[in-house]
Design an enzyme around this catalytic site. Structure first.
Site, PDB file in Angstrom:
ATOM      1  N   VAL A  35      -4.334  59.584 110.027  1.00  0.00           N
ATOM      2  CA  VAL A  35      -4.077  60.716 111.290  1.00  0.00           C
ATOM      3  C   VAL A  35      -3.151  60.370 112.041  1.00  0.00           C
ATOM      4  CG1 VAL A  35      -5.181  61.306 114.030  1.00  0.00           C
ATOM      5  CG2 VAL A  35      -6.558  60.458 112.087  1.00  0.00           C
ATOM      6  N   LYS A  36      -1.614  61.749 112.782  1.00  0.00           N
ATOM      7  CA  LYS A  36      -0.562  61.542 113.042  1.00  0.00           C
ATOM      8  C   LYS A  36      -1.038  61.409 114.800  1.00  0.00           C
ATOM      9  CE  LYS A  36       2.670  64.019 110.626  1.00  0.00           C
ATOM     10  NZ  LYS A  36       3.395  64.896 111.123  1.00  0.00           N
ATOM     11  N   ILE A  37      -0.329  60.745 115.356  1.00  0.00           N
ATOM     12  CA  ILE A  37      -0.069  60.528 116.721  1.00  0.00           C
ATOM     13  C   ILE A  37       1.316  59.873 116.987  1.00  0.00           C
ATOM     14  CG2 ILE A  37      -1.254  58.981 118.579  1.00  0.00           C
ATOM     15  CD1 ILE A  37      -3.422  59.170 117.905  1.00  0.00           C
TER      16      ILE A  37
END
Ligand code: E4P
Length: 228
Positions: A88-90
């Site tokens: 997951v990209k944050i």
């Protein structure tokens, strides 16, 4: 050292997977929108699952679509449940510089043991902090760094040195490719991964002089047949 494909386009993913030259895929909301994804979360889910199946066990990065703390945590948990190879990209911070994003990166990586790709970073300094917070991948946008008048290669080499010196194991992804040259220069500067737009990866393969040479071979092969 690896090349990822920076796309949400299924045909492009299949094409480069068949060549055996990519080791992962990265997306973001802009890339998915350009690749025709609609219907919000449902569209992101179905496209992500489709890509993740094609490239498994290689990783796919999917970015959260909110900057609300609780929703980022919730989406990250949901997205990582779609497939084993999804990370997951944050973003490093919010659109107004909200710094809770680093807390989210830390909470997701340490408490929930999730693979996080800290993204939208423009400097070695930001990447160092994201690595310290626990991100498995730190994404610096080399093309945007250059566009701002800074030297992307020098940021990447500085980052390589400080991560190695502190034995931080985060992998450096360099994205935002603008030219074919970016791929080799960023890998040489110390990137673990360069994530590349399909058209730029195609440009890495196809060379005008190779075309001309192959044409010569084919024409001469035809001539030898005529002499039979
Ligand atoms: C990387 O992970 C990003 O998705 C991407 O490379 C951003 O590139 P851009 O600067 O072309 O938006």
């Amino acid at each position: 050292m690896a090349i990822f494909l920076d796309t949400g386009n299924i045909k492009e993913v299949e094409r480069f997977m068949k060549m055996g030259i990519i080791r992962g895929v990265t997306t973001n909301p802009t890339i998915l929108f350009k690749a025709g994804v609609t219907s919000g979360n449902q569209g992101i889910k179905s496209r992500s699952i489709e890509i993740s199946k094609i490239i498994a066990p290689y990783p796919l990065s999917v970015e959260v679509t909110t900057n609300d703390y609780d929703k980022m945590i919730e989406q990250a948990q949901e997205y990582s449940g779609w497939a084993k190879n999804i990370n997951v990209k944050i973003t490093i911070h919010g659109p107004k510089g909200e710094t809770e994003n680093l807390e989210a990166i830390h909470e997701l990586s340490s408490k929930y043991k999730m693979s996080i790709n800290a993204t939208a970073m423009m400097s070695a300094q930001q990447c160092l902090l994201a690595a310290m917070a626990g991100a498995e991948y730190v994404s610096i946008f080399g093309g945007r760094v250059n566009n701002m008048g800074y030297n992307s290669c020098s940021e990447i080499s500085k980052l390589r040195v400080v991560l190695d010196r502190q034995q931080l194991t985060s992998k450096i992804i360099v994205g935002s490719t603008r030219e074919v040259l970016n791929i080799i220069e960023w890998l040489e500067a110390g990137a673990d991964i360069v994530t590349v737009l399909p058209e730029i990866l195609n440009g890495m393969i196809v060379h005008p002089y190779s075309k001309e040479t192959v044409q010569m071979f084919l024409e001469d092969a035809a001539k030898t047949e005529r002499l039979l």
